[in-house]
Design an enzyme around this catalytic site. Structure first.
Site, PDB file in Angstrom:
ATOM      1  N   LYS A  57      83.692  19.316  -0.438  1.00  0.00           N
ATOM      2  CA  LYS A  57      84.694  19.065  -1.475  1.00  0.00           C
ATOM      3  C   LYS A  57      84.579  20.065  -2.614  1.00  0.00           C
ATOM      4  O   LYS A  57      85.585  20.579  -3.118  1.00  0.00           O
ATOM      5  CB  LYS A  57      84.559  17.632  -1.995  1.00  0.00           C
ATOM      6  CG  LYS A  57      84.957  16.577  -0.969  1.00  0.00           C
ATOM      7  CD  LYS A  57      84.697  15.175  -1.484  1.00  0.00           C
ATOM      8  CE  LYS A  57      85.067  14.130  -0.452  1.00  0.00           C
ATOM      9  NZ  LYS A  57      84.833  12.740  -0.928  1.00  0.00           N
ATOM     10  N   CYS A  73      81.477  15.014  -4.838  1.00  0.00           N
ATOM     11  CA  CYS A  73      80.727  13.777  -4.547  1.00  0.00           C
ATOM     12  C   CYS A  73      81.335  13.074  -3.342  1.00  0.00           C
ATOM     13  O   CYS A  73      82.535  13.200  -3.081  1.00  0.00           O
ATOM     14  CB  CYS A  73      80.772  12.815  -5.727  1.00  0.00           C
ATOM     15  SG  CYS A  73      80.078  13.430  -7.254  1.00  0.00           S
ATOM     16  N   ASP A  74      80.493  12.322  -2.647  1.00  0.00           N
ATOM     17  CA  ASP A  74      80.997  11.450  -1.596  1.00  0.00           C
ATOM     18  C   ASP A  74      80.059  10.257  -1.465  1.00  0.00           C
ATOM     19  O   ASP A  74      78.836  10.411  -1.508  1.00  0.00           O
ATOM     20  CB  ASP A  74      81.089  12.171  -0.253  1.00  0.00           C
ATOM     21  CG  ASP A  74      81.826  11.319   0.762  1.00  0.00           C
ATOM     22  OD1 ASP A  74      83.070  11.320   0.731  1.00  0.00           O
ATOM     23  OD2 ASP A  74      81.163  10.640   1.567  1.00  0.00           O
ATOM     24  N   SER A  75      80.638   9.072  -1.305  1.00  0.00           N
ATOM     25  CA  SER A  75      79.843   7.847  -1.210  1.00  0.00           C
ATOM     26  C   SER A  75      80.141   7.088   0.071  1.00  0.00           C
ATOM     27  O   SER A  75      81.294   7.040   0.520  1.00  0.00           O
ATOM     28  CB  SER A  75      80.119   6.920  -2.399  1.00  0.00           C
ATOM     29  OG  SER A  75      79.761   7.528  -3.614  1.00  0.00           O
ATOM     30  N   GLY A 110      76.391  11.404  -2.078  1.00  0.00           N
ATOM     31  CA  GLY A 110      76.045  12.815  -2.034  1.00  0.00           C
ATOM     32  C   GLY A 110      76.631  13.533  -3.229  1.00  0.00           C
ATOM     33  O   GLY A 110      77.767  13.251  -3.635  1.00  0.00           O
TER      34      GLY A 110
END
Length: 203
Positions: A57, A73-75, A110
């Site tokens: 991203k 970010c990634d969740s 992340g």
């Protein structure tokens, strides 16, 4: 002041940053999360998944900036040996809650921070934060009302900590800002790793 770019459409992440004194430029990456996750194979490491997505991203929007710090970010929620992202539909969210209610899971987020100078990447740092979530057992009528609100459909794990879903979280072990979507303690450390201070990004 160093330009801070948030490569995310998440209003929750934007809210966390604004409350913490940062007014980011928002650029939505358009990364195909499902396709990228599929490329990692059948049994990828959960932390690798969220860090890879976060990095993708951030990298997707780098070309727009000559001098900036770009954060992706990634969740996802890890529970019962399975990794869950956004449910997108009420039926999927209902099944997720059937598996989550009264149990605990790990919310993995992340984070990737990329420093760009003169249009070139000069430093990158990425890491995952993990926070344990202890879920309550919502009454069926309350769960159906929550599902009907639409809130859990577009968030990792089908819950929020800072919205209606907060009623159904008994406690957490870890960083609350990371559960909302962007972990301030981890981002602070990653900023240091790429040679940037908080003083440079505070509005």
């Amino acid at each position: 002041m160093t330009l801070f770019v948030l490569a995310s459409a998440s209003p929750a992440r934007l809210g966390v940053l604004r409350n913490a004194g940062v007014e980011p430029v928002v650029r939505v990456s358009g990364v195909d999360e499902d396709a990228l996750t599929a490329e990692l194979g059948d049994n990828p490491d959960p932390e690798e998944v969220v860090v890879t997505l976060a990095r993708a991203k951030a990298e997707a929007v780098l070309g727009e900036f000559d001098d900036a710090v770009v954060v992706g970010c990634d969740s996802m929620l890890s529970i019962g040996g399975l990794l869950h992202g956004k449910p997108h539909t009420v039926d999927v969210a209902r099944r997720r809650w059937a598996a989550m209610a009264g149990r605990s899971g790990d919310l993995l987020t992340g984070h990737a921070v990329v420093r760009v100078r003169g249009g070139e990447v000069v430093a990158t740092a990425a890491e995952c934060s993990s926070t344990t979530i202890h879920f309550a057992e919502p009454r069926p009528v309350d769960l159906e009302a929550y599902l009907a609100s639409g809130e859990p459909l577009s968030v990792a794990g089908a819950f929020t900590l800072d919205g209606l879903g907060g009623w159904f979280i008994d406690r957490i072990e870890g960083d609350p800002s990371s559960v909302i979507g962007i972990g301030l303690p981890l981002v602070r450390r990653l900023l240091t790793d790429v040679g940037t201070s908080l003083a440079e990004i505070w509005a």
